[in-house]
Design an enzyme around this catalytic site. Structure first.
Site, PDB file in Angstrom:
ATOM      1  N   ASN A  15       0.845  -1.188   0.000  1.00 35.40           N
ATOM      2  CA  ASN A  15       0.000   0.000   0.000  1.00 35.40           C
ATOM      3  C   ASN A  15       0.890   1.250   0.000  1.00 35.40           C
ATOM      4  OD1 ASN A  15      -1.458   2.250   1.054  1.00 35.40           O
ATOM      5  ND2 ASN A  15      -3.092   0.855   1.673  1.00 35.40           N
ATOM      6  N   HIS A  18       1.040   6.263   1.848  1.00 37.17           N
ATOM      7  CA  HIS A  18       1.792   7.222   2.669  1.00 37.17           C
ATOM      8  C   HIS A  18       2.997   7.825   1.959  1.00 37.17           C
ATOM      9  CE1 HIS A  18      -1.149   6.836   5.635  1.00 37.17           C
ATOM     10  NE2 HIS A  18      -0.973   5.533   5.731  1.00 37.17           N
ATOM     11  N   HIS A  51      -5.535   3.665  -1.537  1.00 37.84           N
ATOM     12  CA  HIS A  51      -6.841   4.055  -0.990  1.00 37.84           C
ATOM     13  C   HIS A  51      -7.145   5.484  -1.424  1.00 37.84           C
ATOM     14  CE1 HIS A  51      -9.473   4.283   2.945  1.00 37.84           C
ATOM     15  NE2 HIS A  51     -10.130   4.681   1.873  1.00 37.84           N
ATOM     16  N   ARG A  53      -9.188   8.222  -0.700  1.00 34.67           N
ATOM     17  CA  ARG A  53     -10.116   8.648   0.359  1.00 34.67           C
ATOM     18  C   ARG A  53     -10.971   9.807  -0.136  1.00 34.67           C
ATOM     19  NH1 ARG A  53      -8.977   6.637   5.819  1.00 34.67           N
ATOM     20  NH2 ARG A  53     -10.613   8.078   6.415  1.00 34.67           N
ATOM     21  N   ARG A  57      -6.754  12.910   1.184  1.00 28.60           N
ATOM     22  CA  ARG A  57      -5.641  13.329   2.050  1.00 28.60           C
ATOM     23  C   ARG A  57      -4.296  12.772   1.587  1.00 28.60           C
ATOM     24  NH1 ARG A  57      -7.174  10.028   7.485  1.00 28.60           N
ATOM     25  NH2 ARG A  57      -9.114  11.123   7.156  1.00 28.60           N
ATOM     26  N   GLU A  78      -8.686   0.668  -2.871  1.00 29.23           N
ATOM     27  CA  GLU A  78      -9.511   0.692  -1.649  1.00 29.23           C
ATOM     28  C   GLU A  78     -10.381   1.929  -1.701  1.00 29.23           C
ATOM     29  OE1 GLU A  78      -6.201  -1.260   1.356  1.00 29.23           O
ATOM     30  OE2 GLU A  78      -6.911   0.783   1.679  1.00 29.23           O
ATOM     31  N   THR A 109      -8.286   3.513   8.579  1.00 23.27           N
ATOM     32  CA  THR A 109      -9.520   2.722   8.577  1.00 23.27           C
ATOM     33  C   THR A 109      -9.603   1.976   9.908  1.00 23.27           C
ATOM     34  OG1 THR A 109      -9.027   2.419   6.243  1.00 23.27           O
ATOM     35  CG2 THR A 109     -10.885   1.194   7.115  1.00 23.27           C
ATOM     36  N   GLU A 159     -11.284  -9.199   3.187  1.00 23.91           N
ATOM     37  CA  GLU A 159      -9.988  -8.876   3.780  1.00 23.91           C
ATOM     38  C   GLU A 159     -10.214  -8.731   5.278  1.00 23.91           C
ATOM     39  OE1 GLU A 159      -7.345  -6.287   1.750  1.00 23.91           O
ATOM     40  OE2 GLU A 159      -6.481  -5.516   3.616  1.00 23.91           O
ATOM     41  N   HIS A 202      -3.704  -4.568   7.792  1.00 25.72           N
ATOM     42  CA  HIS A 202      -3.811  -3.387   8.653  1.00 25.72           C
ATOM     43  C   HIS A 202      -2.885  -3.498   9.860  1.00 25.72           C
ATOM     44  CE1 HIS A 202      -5.217   0.302  10.419  1.00 25.72           C
ATOM     45  NE2 HIS A 202      -5.816   0.537   9.278  1.00 25.72           N
TER      46      HIS A 202
HETATM   47  N1  PXP Z   1      -5.965  -3.133   4.051  1.00 27.37           N
HETATM   48  C1  PXP Z   1      -6.934  -2.182   4.137  1.00 27.37           C
HETATM   49  C2  PXP Z   1      -8.302  -2.535   3.705  1.00 27.37           C
HETATM   50  C3  PXP Z   1      -6.622  -0.878   4.587  1.00 27.37           C
HETATM   51  O1  PXP Z   1      -7.600   0.046   4.665  1.00 27.37           O
HETATM   52  C4  PXP Z   1      -5.291  -0.572   4.914  1.00 27.37           C
HETATM   53  C5  PXP Z   1      -4.934   0.821   5.331  1.00 27.37           C
HETATM   54  O2  PXP Z   1      -5.194   1.706   4.295  1.00 27.37           O
HETATM   55  C6  PXP Z   1      -4.312  -1.586   4.791  1.00 27.37           C
HETATM   56  C7  PXP Z   1      -4.687  -2.869   4.373  1.00 27.37           C
HETATM   57  C8  PXP Z   1      -2.874  -1.353   5.108  1.00 27.37           C
HETATM   58  O3  PXP Z   1      -2.744  -1.022   6.454  1.00 27.37           O
HETATM   59  P1  PXP Z   1      -1.349  -0.483   6.977  1.00 27.37           P
HETATM   60  O4  PXP Z   1      -1.072   0.791   6.243  1.00 27.37           O
HETATM   61  O5  PXP Z   1      -1.599  -0.272   8.434  1.00 27.37           O
HETATM   62  O6  PXP Z   1      -0.326  -1.535   6.688  1.00 27.37           O
END
Ligand code: PXP
Length: 260
Positions: A15, A18, A51, A53, A57, A78, A109, A159, A202
């Protein structure tokens, strides 16, 4: 150990949200999430997750367009179950969409989707995405009623939210951790029996990934914040490689297969 060929390969979705968070702190184009995505793929990511959003952001609409146009691996978008997001997904046609709950005031999330309580609302989104050939995943807590509802409204994938498990690990709460791991294991088994593909994610880190990677029904982990944070210290390539290696080692301990 006799190799167990029933246990599938475990994919890593990186992901890259960030990277965009850091870029947006100054508004320019650096660091570029697409460059990070290419690097993550080079280092062993099987797919890229982003994601979009509602408040934009981090990831922007343009990021999604560029990722979809240039990525060499599947894009997992996402998004919240809203009409605006649905029309964006149908325009770009990512490989998969993961529907997540979204509140503007949350930092990330914070919980899973209430599929059981929101079937009527979600059903329409699942159907529209599937009709366009997009695989649909629902981000849920590891609870039987949520899994049953996800299967009933036609999701392809669930998930499992690993946030509570990772929090217990941070608190060094061994009993709570064991309990959360048991919830994840049971949920993965129930979901696979219901014919759903099982992903998880997550909050996962080097310290918490292995037990989750050993759950045999899970075929994909989506990991972001920790990897991007680690990239500050040792580079993204090395962070992804290390995570990939931990996942492979954990998986090999279940399958008895040699790591290539
Ligand atoms: N899976 C989903 C559905 C999420 O919303 C997120 C966070 O955006 C992640 C995985 C990844 O989480 P993390 O950034 O904490 O590794």
């Amino acid at each position: 150990m006799t190799p167990n060929f029933e246990v599938p390969y475990l994919r890593l979705g990186v992901n890259i949200d960030h990277v965009a968070t850091i870029r947006n702190a100054r508004g320019g184009r650096h660091p570029d999430p697409l460059r990070a995505a290419h690097l993550a793929v080079e280092a062993g990511a099987d797919g890229i997750t982003a994601h979009l959003r509602e408040d934009r952001r981090h990831i922007s609409d343009n990021d999604i367009a560029r990722l979809k146009a240039e990525l060499t691996r599947p894009l997992n978008l996402e998004m919240a179950a809203t009409d605006e997001m649905l029309s964006i997904a149908l325009r770009h046609l990512p490989y998969a969409c993961c529907l997540v709950p979204e509140r503007r005031e949350e930092r990330t999330t914070e919980g899973g989707l209430d599929v059981a309580g929101g079937r009527q609302h979600l059903e329409r989104f699942v159907a529209a995405l599937k009709d366009s050939g997009i695989r649909v995943s629902l981000f849920i807590e590891p609870e039987e009623k949520q899994i049953e509802a996800a299967a009933a409204i036609g999701a392809d994938v669930i998930e499992l939210h690993t946030g509570a498990y990772c929090e217990r690990a941070l608190e060094e709460d061994a009993k709570g951790l064991a309990l959360e791991m048991e919830r994840l294991r049971n949920a993965a088994r129930i979901a696979a029996e219901a014919g759903l593909e099982v992903h998880a994610g997550h909050g996962l880190t080097y310290n918490t990934v292995s037990p989750v990677a050993r759950i045999p029904q899970i075929v994909e982990l989506n990991i972001g914040h920790f990897l991007i944070g680690e990239a500050i210290f040792g580079g993204l390539h090395s962070a992804v490689r290390r995570m990939r290696a931990l996942m492979d080692e954990a998986r090999a301990s279940v399958t008895g297969r040699k790591i290539a």
